[in-house]
Design a protein around this motif. Structure first.
Motif, mmCIF file in Angstrom:
data_model
loop_
_atom_site.group_PDB
_atom_site.id
_atom_site.type_symbol
_atom_site.label_atom_id
_atom_site.label_comp_id
_atom_site.label_asym_id
_atom_site.label_seq_id
_atom_site.Cartn_x
_atom_site.Cartn_y
_atom_site.Cartn_z
ATOM 1 N N MET A 124 0.851 -1.195 0.000
ATOM 2 C CA MET A 124 0.000 0.000 0.000
ATOM 3 C C MET A 124 0.887 1.245 0.000
ATOM 4 N N PRO A 125 1.098 1.852 -1.168
ATOM 5 C CA PRO A 125 1.873 3.092 -1.213
ATOM 6 C C PRO A 125 0.918 4.292 -1.191
ATOM 7 N N MET A 154 -1.371 -12.414 6.889
ATOM 8 C CA MET A 154 -0.670 -11.781 5.785
ATOM 9 C C MET A 154 -0.186 -10.413 6.244
ATOM 10 N N PHE A 155 0.714 -9.847 5.485
ATOM 11 C CA PHE A 155 1.336 -8.588 5.854
ATOM 12 C C PHE A 155 0.902 -7.455 4.922
ATOM 13 N N VAL A 156 1.032 -6.247 5.418
ATOM 14 C CA VAL A 156 0.895 -5.058 4.588
ATOM 15 C C VAL A 156 2.216 -4.307 4.645
ATOM 16 N N ILE A 157 2.745 -3.973 3.489
ATOM 17 C CA ILE A 157 3.911 -3.092 3.423
ATOM 18 C C ILE A 157 3.388 -1.720 3.043
ATOM 19 N N ALA A 158 3.411 -0.809 4.002
ATOM 20 C CA ALA A 158 2.876 0.539 3.806
ATOM 21 C C ALA A 158 4.021 1.473 3.445
ATOM 22 N N VAL A 202 1.991 -4.898 9.879
ATOM 23 C CA VAL A 202 2.292 -3.792 8.968
ATOM 24 C C VAL A 202 3.769 -3.413 9.066
ATOM 25 N N VAL A 203 4.420 -3.371 7.939
ATOM 26 C CA VAL A 203 5.790 -2.856 7.838
ATOM 27 C C VAL A 203 5.695 -1.464 7.242
ATOM 28 N N VAL A 204 6.252 -0.480 7.920
ATOM 29 C CA VAL A 204 6.177 0.914 7.463
ATOM 30 C C VAL A 204 7.499 1.302 6.807
ATOM 31 N N ILE A 205 7.391 1.859 5.608
ATOM 32 C CA ILE A 205 8.554 2.356 4.863
ATOM 33 C C ILE A 205 8.467 3.877 4.798
ATOM 34 N N ASN A 206 9.580 4.551 5.083
ATOM 35 C CA ASN A 206 9.611 6.004 4.954
ATOM 36 C C ASN A 206 11.054 6.451 4.771
ATOM 37 N N GLY A 207 11.277 7.762 4.769
ATOM 38 C CA GLY A 207 12.627 8.275 4.579
ATOM 39 C C GLY A 207 12.618 9.776 4.459
ATOM 40 N N VAL A 208 13.785 10.332 4.140
ATOM 41 C CA VAL A 208 13.940 11.795 4.088
ATOM 42 C C VAL A 208 14.053 12.335 2.671
#
Length: 383
Positions: free
Chosen positions: A166-167, A194-198, A224-230
């Motif tokens: 889920m982007p 199941m997993f969600v990659i957000a 839920v695995v959360v992806i983020n950054g700068v």
């Protein structure tokens, strides 16, 4: 000897975004509104922090998971989204959000698994899924107003579904699920194995409503695995600093993949990111407010031209509908050749993008105005 190479890798294609961007460079006098690269300079204090880290010889390997100070700053920063992650055991600093996605998928997936992807979608996920031996399953989200809803997910689940990506805000549409839609997904996921990659890399660039992280809902932190950054929020794309948030039992395995892949993120970039998160919130707001003004300008111009589009509420993209007998790629080439304006063909974002073009408004207003006038010319004389 080429026949000895990995077949999965040989079958991969260069991103359609990059293919088209590289092609446009061969033309003269083209206004390109193609790349999602912030046009702001990296904040001065962030650049100074990078320089200081070099002068102070902070140029050695760091801990695999990243310097403790940066992980603590990330933990404190994401609290504004209602997220509570331990800096020592639930955060990994990665080489951009791209590596964060890669190590997440490689930790979660086994050969034969399926991963649900919204369509249209950023093209960087599918190759990573395939290289992990799993299969991407594209979910057409046009009937759901370009939102990956609970119903859209449920209708595509099989006994092989391991994860959903889920982007949001979305690249290419700029659309996010509403709070109510996220709440529905959260309830639905409670009893699913199941997993969600957000992928929430654009979380700072929202305009109508505050960003809500799926991981903030009760009972979902383990799924839920959360992806983020700068990169996007601080205009630091070249620094390559992202991060992944995951429960300790999962993160410890991700860390092994990360360690054997890159050892650690750049020490200099980590110190720059630390400065960004600690002292530059006013810079984030200045950039966000500027993008919001640009968005209003672009949408008004598109309405005046007579083109339909998906209404964006975040990021810096507009997904424009282009009715044409030609393929979207052919139409994109025609835009360049006949009117000197470059947009990314929607087909670069999977089959669900056919019939659309992505316009990036990560450009200053004079550039946007010039490009949109050329777009008007194409619509009036060639469409």
């Amino acid at each position: 000897m080429e026949h000895l190479l990995n077949e999965q890798v040989k079958q991969l294609q260069i991103s359609g975004i990059r293919q088209f961007f590289n092609m446009v460079r061969d033309y003269e006098d083209v206004v390109s509104l193609t790349i999602g690269q912030p046009d702001f300079q990296t904040p001065e204090r962030v650049k100074s922090a990078a320089i200081t880290s070099i002068e102070e010889n902070k140029t050695a390997y760091t801990m695999n998971a990243g310097i403790p100070e940066l992980r603590q700053a990330i933990a404190e920063d994401v609290e504004k989204y209602g997220l509570h992650y331990d800096a020592d055991s639930e955060i990994i600093v990665t080489v951009g959000a791209s590596e964060a996605i890669d190590i997440s998928l490689r930790t979660i997936l086994s050969p034969g698994d399926e991963v649900l992807l919204p369509s249209p979608v950023y093209p960087g996920y599918e190759p990573l899924i395939k290289m992990a031996g799993a299969s991407p399953v594209h979910v057409d989200i046009a009937p759901y107003d370009f939102v990956l809803t609970k119903d859209a997910i449920e209708s595509h689940i099989t006994d092989r579904t391991k994860a959903v990506i889920m982007p949001y805000p979305s690249n290419p549409t700029g659309v996010s699920p509403s709070f109510g839609q996220l709440e529905e997904i959260a309830r639905f996921m409670q009893n699913k194995e199941m997993f969600v990659i957000a992928d929430e890399i654009y979380s700072e660039l929202v305009y109508e409503n505050p960003h809500t992280s799926l991981a903030s809902f009760p009972g979902l932190k383990d799924k839920v695995v959360v992806i983020n950054g700068v990169s996007k929020s601080f205009s630091m794309t070249g620094f390559r600093i992202g991060y992944v948030l995951a429960p300790d039992w999962m993160r410890q395995h991700m860390l092994k993949v990360h360690q054997y892949n890159v050892s650690c993120a750049s020490s200099v970039s980590q110190h720059a990111a630390l400065e960004a998160l600690k002292n530059n919130q006013t810079e984030i707001e200045r950039m966000r407010a500027t993008y919001e003004k640009r968005r209003a300008f672009v949408l008004e111009k598109l309405k005046d031209i007579g083109l339909s589009f998906v209404e964006p509420d975040g990021a810096f993209y507009v997904f424009i509908q282009f009715p044409s007998a030609k393929s979207t790629f052919e139409t994109a080439v025609g835009l360049v050749e006949k009117s000197g304006i470059a947009l990314v063909p929607g087909s670069a974002f999977s089959e669900g993008g056919e019939g659309y073009m992505r316009l990036s408004y990560a450009y200053d207003l004079p550039t946007l105005e010039k490009g949109l006038e050329r777009l008007r010319h194409y619509v009036e004389y060639h469409l």
